[in-house]
Design an enzyme around this catalytic site. Structure first.
Site, PDB file in Angstrom:
ATOM      1  N   LYS A 207      28.761  -8.690  49.192  1.00 50.62           N
ATOM      2  CA  LYS A 207      28.241  -7.398  48.757  1.00 50.62           C
ATOM      3  C   LYS A 207      29.285  -6.656  47.926  1.00 50.62           C
ATOM      4  O   LYS A 207      28.965  -6.081  46.880  1.00 50.62           O
ATOM      5  CB  LYS A 207      27.838  -6.545  49.969  1.00 50.62           C
TER       6      LYS A 207
ATOM      7  N   ASP B 192      22.789  -3.789  50.647  1.00 51.49           N
ATOM      8  CA  ASP B 192      23.300  -3.089  51.823  1.00 51.49           C
ATOM      9  C   ASP B 192      22.139  -2.840  52.772  1.00 51.49           C
ATOM     10  O   ASP B 192      21.064  -3.411  52.610  1.00 51.49           O
ATOM     11  CB  ASP B 192      23.982  -1.780  51.414  1.00 51.49           C
TER      12      ASP B 192
END
Length: 254
Positions: free
Chosen positions: A164, A182
């Site tokens: 991420k 997320d």
């Protein structure tokens, strides 16, 4: 008087314990298969619907920005590493003063882990994060000439940086068409049916597959903002949602 003798009643044959239990137990109904118990009734989005959704997002917010404050690719990288299990607002509060004196890997190393902890102690897991920031600063200097690398694998090789983090940095710093998933993007992808998946990676790949290239630069920002301010975890604001007519969530309130 004749003596009366009684024949003893014949004993019942003993029932084996296992047989007795089996006889007493009620037969259990056959388990339904997972597919039978939870049928996948969500209708997939059509390409036209996906295009319509992101066209609406673009019209409402043509140039969405990430909410982590930063000065350059290095400070962006540090901010994203610090944001794990923390809010953007909390990270910004800590880094405003930090980045005034440590906006390069060398300056961060000169600051040192102990002093860095003092700047970020309001952020969760700050001790581990301070250690990672110092370590990634050293690795940037040793392996990448002090510059943030521009490939996912290289960013992921840095201490404290995962997939991420790499996707955020590549997208925001270098304009790559990456999809950072997320908790907000994960929720929106699943709830709307746009890209359902059991893991962030499944949602990421699903979104990359369905979103047209022309929207990919800003797509993850639109989805993050949508999840953060409209498609909330507990009380989604369906009444003001831009895409409530297209959303596949069976529990939407409009």
């Amino acid at each position: 008087m004749a003596k009366i003798t009684r024949k003893p009643a014949p004993r019942k044959a003993a029932v084996p314990k296992k047989t007795a239990k089996a006889a007493a137990a009620k037969p259990k109904p056959a388990k339904k298969s997972l597919k039978a118990a939870k049928p996948n009734s969500i209708k997939p989005w059509t390409p036209a619907e996906v295009r319509e959704v992101f066209s609406r997002f673009r019209k409402a917010n043509p140039e969405p920005k990430g909410e982590l404050e930063h000065l350059n690719p290095f400070t962006l990288l540090v901010a994203v590493v610090l944001s794990a299990q923390a809010t953007d607002a909390g990270v910004n509060k800590a880094t405003r003063e930090l980045f005034k004196i440590a906006d390069t890997p060398q300056k961060m190393l000169d600051l040192g882990e102990e002093r860095l902890r003092d700047y970020i102690k309001t952020i969760g897991l700050y001790r581990t994060k301070a250690r990672n920031v110092i370590a990634l600063s050293a690795k940037l200097l040793a392996d990448f000439g002090g510059e943030v690398p521009r490939t996912r694998a290289e960013v992921e090789s840095l201490p404290g940086a995962g997939r991420k983090t790499a996707n955020v940095v590549l997208n925001m710093a270098f304009g790559e068409h990456t999809m950072a998933v997320d908790t907000h993007v994960f929720r929106v992808g699943n709830r709307t049916g746009l890209a359902p998946g059991k893991t962030p990676l499944e949602v990421e790949l699903g979104l990359e597959k369905v979103i047209p290239a022309e929207f990919m630069l800003h797509a993850h920002h639109w989805l993050i903002l949508h999840g953060r301010y409209t498609c909330l975890a507990r009380k989604p604001r369906c009444e003001v949602c831009l895409i409530n007519d297209l959303c596949r969530w069976p529990e939407k309130t409009v």
